[in-house]
Design a protein around this motif. Structure first.
Motif, PDB file in Angstrom:
ATOM      1  N   GLU A  99       3.517  -3.203  -2.901  1.00  0.00           N
ATOM      2  CA  GLU A  99       1.980  -3.594  -3.629  1.00  0.00           C
ATOM      3  C   GLU A  99       1.232  -1.893  -3.654  1.00  0.00           C
ATOM      4  O   GLU A  99       0.343  -1.776  -4.242  1.00  0.00           O
ATOM      5  N   TYR A 100       2.246  -0.867  -3.407  1.00  0.00           N
ATOM      6  CA  TYR A 100       1.489  -0.097  -3.394  1.00  0.00           C
ATOM      7  C   TYR A 100       2.443   0.848  -4.744  1.00  0.00           C
ATOM      8  O   TYR A 100       1.170   1.949  -5.325  1.00  0.00           O
ATOM      9  N   GLU A 108       8.487  -1.786   2.266  1.00  0.00           N
ATOM     10  CA  GLU A 108       7.621  -2.753   3.010  1.00  0.00           C
ATOM     11  C   GLU A 108       6.571  -3.068   2.367  1.00  0.00           C
ATOM     12  O   GLU A 108       6.038  -4.369   2.436  1.00  0.00           O
ATOM     13  N   HIS A 109       6.139  -2.436   1.363  1.00  0.00           N
ATOM     14  CA  HIS A 109       4.570  -2.571   0.617  1.00  0.00           C
ATOM     15  C   HIS A 109       5.018  -2.165  -0.709  1.00  0.00           C
ATOM     16  O   HIS A 109       4.572  -1.214  -2.083  1.00  0.00           O
ATOM     17  N   ARG A 138      -6.905  -0.142   1.215  1.00  0.00           N
ATOM     18  CA  ARG A 138      -5.861   0.114  -0.013  1.00  0.00           C
ATOM     19  C   ARG A 138      -6.744   1.810  -0.584  1.00  0.00           C
ATOM     20  O   ARG A 138      -6.329   1.683  -1.751  1.00  0.00           O
ATOM     21  N   ASN A 146       7.915   2.408  -1.938  1.00  0.00           N
ATOM     22  CA  ASN A 146       7.880   1.715  -0.051  1.00  0.00           C
ATOM     23  C   ASN A 146       8.626  -0.144  -0.085  1.00  0.00           C
ATOM     24  O   ASN A 146       7.860  -0.597  -0.598  1.00  0.00           O
TER      25      ASN A 146
END
Length: 618
Positions: free
Chosen positions: A286-287, A283-284, A464, A281
């Motif tokens: 951090e996932y 866009e994220h 989260r 991902n």
């Protein structure tokens, strides 16, 4: 200055998801856009993806319908051909050729088909939208894509009817009729003029000794009639038995598909809380699991907060370690080691099917149990193999040799699709980060509205986390199983109706060709009650023969199908349940139908006077 562009690629019909992805990547490269600055809408591609297994399944269903149609149409014409031997003999005597006799049978069959096809197409056209709406309506709350599909179908924004589908339906029907008539056409062409004139409506008799009886009763009369029509009786029983076997096999899988058991297999506790993890991902970022490990929201503070809620008995913590290399290099690339807490040591032991290992040995961090589901992709892995794996722990990567100590079968709730199973203590030895992957919340009730609201508030407040609940899993499985059960039983009812029509045709024609014989027997003393009893015995013969084959063979064939469903994870089936209800329904249905049919036929015969029945001749 940075700009964001939203682009849609025009593709050709038949393109796969991989084709679209490659096209998008080629366009990006032409404009110097790196993969880090590109985000492909995978959900949209998935919504337009057609599983390659769909077409073989549809073709298989069509072949089953065609086979059932061929058997039924053939049996109907086979019985009617025996009645029309004299008719074909007379036509042949006055000059009809074999080709002309075949054409008579073919044109009669095609004439009926041409009359029935428009009716079938009309009913199908109306039923398609009704059935599709009912199907998506039951599942619209379980999936966003299905919810949108329901809206689109209800508004008529999607095309359901295509001209080629109608042509395909017509072609399949005509081919089915033609294949069904091939044997009757040959039978008509082989009729001999002399044999036809001598024919009295029974089966052909070969030279043989005839056993007589000093005393005649209804049982012996029934036995004699069935013995003289062995082929007709066999065809009727086999055609119905094939449907019965299919019913029992499908019913076996559906009886094993229990939403309660499926829900318990797919989630260990009543609530499952996990961090949001997404790979790739843009866009994220951090996932990514490596980033989640560095700042994992599943920490000790959250665990204590949950344990303090009313209704919570305990919180079981599962861990996960990302691994690569070894056998996983060529296909899926990566896999996860699943760290299972000691509370499930006994369940791990019970699930072992090959090899032997204790939970204490799994604590070493050197041994794993391989979930059998992984053998679908890696069939060469066996007990005793030592896998040289790369362990990914946050930003760190190191090599580790791990032995496959055993192979087992476990539910999705225990593995969470992480098919290398290790003791939680062993997995923690291989990581310096917080690798908690799931909190399994064990509550005192399967569904507690207040507790669920409290947990949902915690999840929403974090931003989260995500949560699965036992109730949602149960509702999802119940809807899925109900839809599948409805579709399967609707299909089975159609096949059953075809087989029952075959039974009705056989019994009616059996009486019709013996109308003169039955009249003569009543003239010498057979009562209406005895006539009814004889017809009932004939029906019972067909019924019992069908039941023995259907339930016997169907039960034997159903168990391997259950094992296949269990091995492939169909409906998360885990326990065998014999389809008692289906067996009882089949038994009662056949007996009731044959009893009603015998009553109807007997009344039909009694409508004609005794003199008319005796004078009846083909």
């Amino acid at each position: 200055m940075k700009y964001r562009f939203l682009l849609q690629v025009n593709g050709q019909k038949g393109n796969t998801t991989a084709d679209y992805t490659e096209t998008i990547q080629n366009i990006a490269r032409q404009f110097g856009i790196s993969e880090d600055d590109m985000n492909i809408n995978k959900e949209y591609l998935a919504a337009n993806y057609v599983d390659p297994a769909t077409i073989p399944v549809i073709v298989g269903i069509m072949l089953i319908v065609v086979l059932a149609g061929i058997i039924t149409i053939y049996s109907v014409y086979y019985v009617s051909m025996n009645q029309r031997v004299r008719e074909f003999g007379k036509l042949k005597a006055i000059g009809a050729t074999k080709r002309q006799l075949r054409q008579i049978v073919l044109r009669e069959g095609m004439g009926v088909a041409l009359f029935a096809i428009p009716i079938g197409l009309l009913i199908g056209t109306v039923a398609v939208k009704v059935v599709l709406l009912q199907f998506v309506e039951h599942a619209k709350d379980s999936n966003v894509l299905i919810t949108e599909a329901y809206k689109v179908v209800a508004k008529g924004e999607v095309q359901l009817y295509y001209w080629w589908i109608y042509l395909l339906a017509i072609a399949v029907t005509l081919c089915t009729v033609y294949l069904s008539l091939m044997k009757p056409m040959r039978m008509a062409a082989k009729v001999s003029e002399i044999e036809a004139m001598r024919y009295q409506g029974g089966s052909k008799r070969q030279k043989s000794s005839r056993k007589g009886y000093q005393f005649l009763n209804i049982g012996r009369l029934t036995k004699r009639n069935l013995a003289e029509n062995k082929k007709k009786s066999t065809i009727t029983i086999v055609s119905m038995a094939v449907t019965g076997i299919f019913v029992m096999m499908v019913a076996t899988v559906l009886s094993c598909a229990n939403p309660m058991e499926s829900a318990k297999s797919s989630i260990v506790g009543q609530y499952e809380i996990s961090p949001i993890v997404e790979s790739g991902n843009k866009e994220h970022p951090e996932y990514e699991w490596a980033e989640v490990q560095k700042n994992n929201p599943l920490n000790e503070g959250l665990k204590q907060q949950i344990e303090e809620l009313d209704g919570v008995e305990r919180v079981d913590v599962f861990t996960a370690l990302k691994v690569s290399g070894g056998p996983f290099e060529e296909k899926i690339g990566t896999e996860f080691i699943n760290g299972v807490p000691e509370e499930y040591a006994e369940e791990l032991k019970k699930g072992i099917t090959e090899g032997n290992v204790t939970y204490e040995e799994l604590k070493s961090g050197d041994k794993v149990i391989l979930d059998r589901a992984l053998l679908h992709w890696y069939p060469d892995i066996k007990v005793g193999d030592k896998l040289k794996l790369n362990i990914h722990d946050g930003d760190n990567t190191f090599q580790k040799e791990i032995e496959v100590a055993a192979i087992g079968e476990y539910g999705r709730g225990l593995t969470n699709y992480n098919c290398l199973i290790m003791a939680k203590e062993g997995a923690e030895k291989l990581t310096i980060n917080n690798s908690s992957s799931y909190f399994q919340v064990i509550a005192d009730k399967d569904y507690d509205e207040a507790l669920e609201a409290s947990l949902q508030a915690i999840v929403d407040g974090s931003g989260r986390l995500q949560m699965r609940t036992w109730k949602n899993e149960y509702d999802t499985w119940e809807n899925a199983i109900q839809m599948t059960r409805g579709a399967c039983y609707a299909f089975i009812i159609i096949l059953a109706a075809i087989s029952i029509m075959n039974l009705i045709n056989t019994m009616i024609n059996s009486v019709h060709v013996r109308k003169k014989e039955l009249g003569m027997m009543q003239a010498i003393g057979m009562s209406d009650r005895q006539l009814m009893k004889m017809l009932q015995l004939e029906g019972i013969f067909y019924t019992v023969g069908t039941l023995i084959i259907s339930i016997g063979v169907g039960s034997l064939a159903g168990y391997p199908l259950f094992l296949y469903a269990k091995r492939t994870g169909m409906f998360d089936i885990s326990t065998y349940h014999y389809p008692v209800t289906a067996a009882i329904i089949i038994i009662l249905t056949l007996f009731v139908i044959q009893m009603l049919l015998a009553i109807f036929i007997a009344k039909s015969v009694r409508k004609d006077s005794l003199i008319e029945r005796i004078r009846f001749s083909e």
